[in-house]
Design a protein around this motif. Structure first.
Motif, short mmCIF file in Angstrom:
data_model
loop_
_atom_site.label_atom_id
_atom_site.label_comp_id
_atom_site.label_asym_id
_atom_site.label_seq_id
_atom_site.Cartn_x
_atom_site.Cartn_y
_atom_site.Cartn_z
N TYR B 35 39.31 41.15 42.67
CA TYR B 35 39.08 39.83 42.44
C TYR B 35 39.13 39.40 41.10
N ARG B 36 38.98 38.09 40.86
CA ARG B 36 38.70 37.56 39.47
C ARG B 36 37.41 36.75 39.56
N GLN B 37 36.91 36.62 38.68
CA GLN B 37 35.74 35.59 38.63
C GLN B 37 35.82 34.64 37.45
N ASP B 38 35.62 33.42 37.81
CA ASP B 38 35.90 32.22 36.58
C ASP B 38 34.68 31.12 37.06
N PRO B 39 34.15 30.60 35.95
CA PRO B 39 33.35 29.52 36.26
C PRO B 39 34.00 28.48 36.88
N GLY B 40 33.20 27.82 38.01
CA GLY B 40 33.61 26.84 38.61
C GLY B 40 34.58 27.27 39.97
N HIS B 41 35.03 28.63 39.98
CA HIS B 41 35.52 29.14 41.20
C HIS B 41 34.97 30.52 41.82
N VAL B 88 37.37 37.57 34.28
CA VAL B 88 36.69 38.91 34.65
C VAL B 88 37.23 39.20 35.94
N TYR B 89 37.65 40.53 35.74
CA TYR B 89 38.22 41.20 36.97
C TYR B 89 37.25 42.23 37.76
N PHE B 90 37.23 41.98 38.85
CA PHE B 90 36.28 43.14 39.39
C PHE B 90 36.98 43.77 40.68
N CYS B 91 37.03 45.18 40.49
CA CYS B 91 37.47 45.83 41.86
C CYS B 91 36.39 46.04 42.66
N ALA B 92 36.79 46.36 43.99
CA ALA B 92 35.77 46.60 44.80
C ALA B 92 36.16 47.29 46.00
#
Lengths: 110, 115
Positions: B35-41, B88-92
């Motif tokens: 996943y990627r995490q961005d403000p507003g998204h 910011v990239y998250f692995c899950a």
């Protein structure tokens, strides 16, 4: 496209008060999950509620699900400063992937 | 904590360079996600894997490729990094496909800045 949308986007309360966050979604689901994210950390699973459940408890957490209104709420009772975090709801999309909302940022003031 | 390790945790790279992020799990879970995490998204799914050499696209897969040669490792590659991939990239990971009701467990994130 967003499946779950949290409301409010930000919430600030005093320690000891209750915090309520809401999540609305668009399509039928078989479960809904809530996650917490502390600043600079990954998401941590809090609770899962299935579509045939109306309410679920875990410690100071209470989650409700209203499938007729396509909404869920997360209540944190007797909040603590350590509850300061962002809270996300997540639902499965119609293609089977887990979709997260944009989150509610909770600040609990000591 | 779930046994998920992301590397590197922080990286600054130049536009046009290739970048590979690694996710390593010790849980032997079948499913792995980026996943990627961005403000507003919020969080958006990039790619996921349902087994060794079995991968599929998420909602924001353009500009990314993945590989999974072993159960425990899931690599995310930016072939030619762009500033829009600063995130910011998250692995899950999950034991079964998440919509069936099992929870997914997240790594601690990899902060990538493309200058």
């Amino acid at each position: 496209s967003q499946q779950g949308e949290e409301d409010p986007q930000a919430l600030s309360i005093q320690e000891g008060e209750n915090a309520t966050m809401n999540c609305s979604y668009k399509t039928s689901i078989n479960n809904l999950q809530w996650y917490r994210q502390n600043s600079g950390r990954g998401l941590v699973h809090l609770i899962l509620i299935r579509s045939n459940e109306r309410e679920k408890h875990s410690g100071r957490l209470r989650v409700t699900l209203d499938t007729s209104k396509k909404s869920s709420s997360l209540l944190i009772t007797a909040s603590r400063a350590a509850d300061t975090a962002s809270y996300f709801c997540a639902t499965p999309s119609n293609t089977g992937k887990l979709i997260f909302g944009q989150g509610t940022t909770l600040q609990v003031k000591p | 904590d779930a046994g998920i390790t992301q590397s590197p945790r922080h990286k600054v790279t130049e536009t046009g360079t290739p970048v590979t992020l690694r996710c390593h799990q010790t849980e032997n879970h079948r499913y792995m996600y980026w996943y990627r995490q961005d403000p507003g998204h919020g969080l958006r799914l990039i790619h996921y894997s349902y087994g060794v050499k079995d991968t599929d696209k998420g909602e924001v897969s353009d500009g990314y490729s993945v590989s999974r040669s072993k159960t425990e490792d899931f690599l995310l590659t930016l072939e030619s990094a762009t500033s829009s991939q600063t995130s910011v990239y998250f692995c899950a990971i999950s034991e079964v496909r998440s919509p069936s009701g099992n929870t997914i467990y997240f790594g601690e994130g990899s902060w990538l800045t493309v200058v």
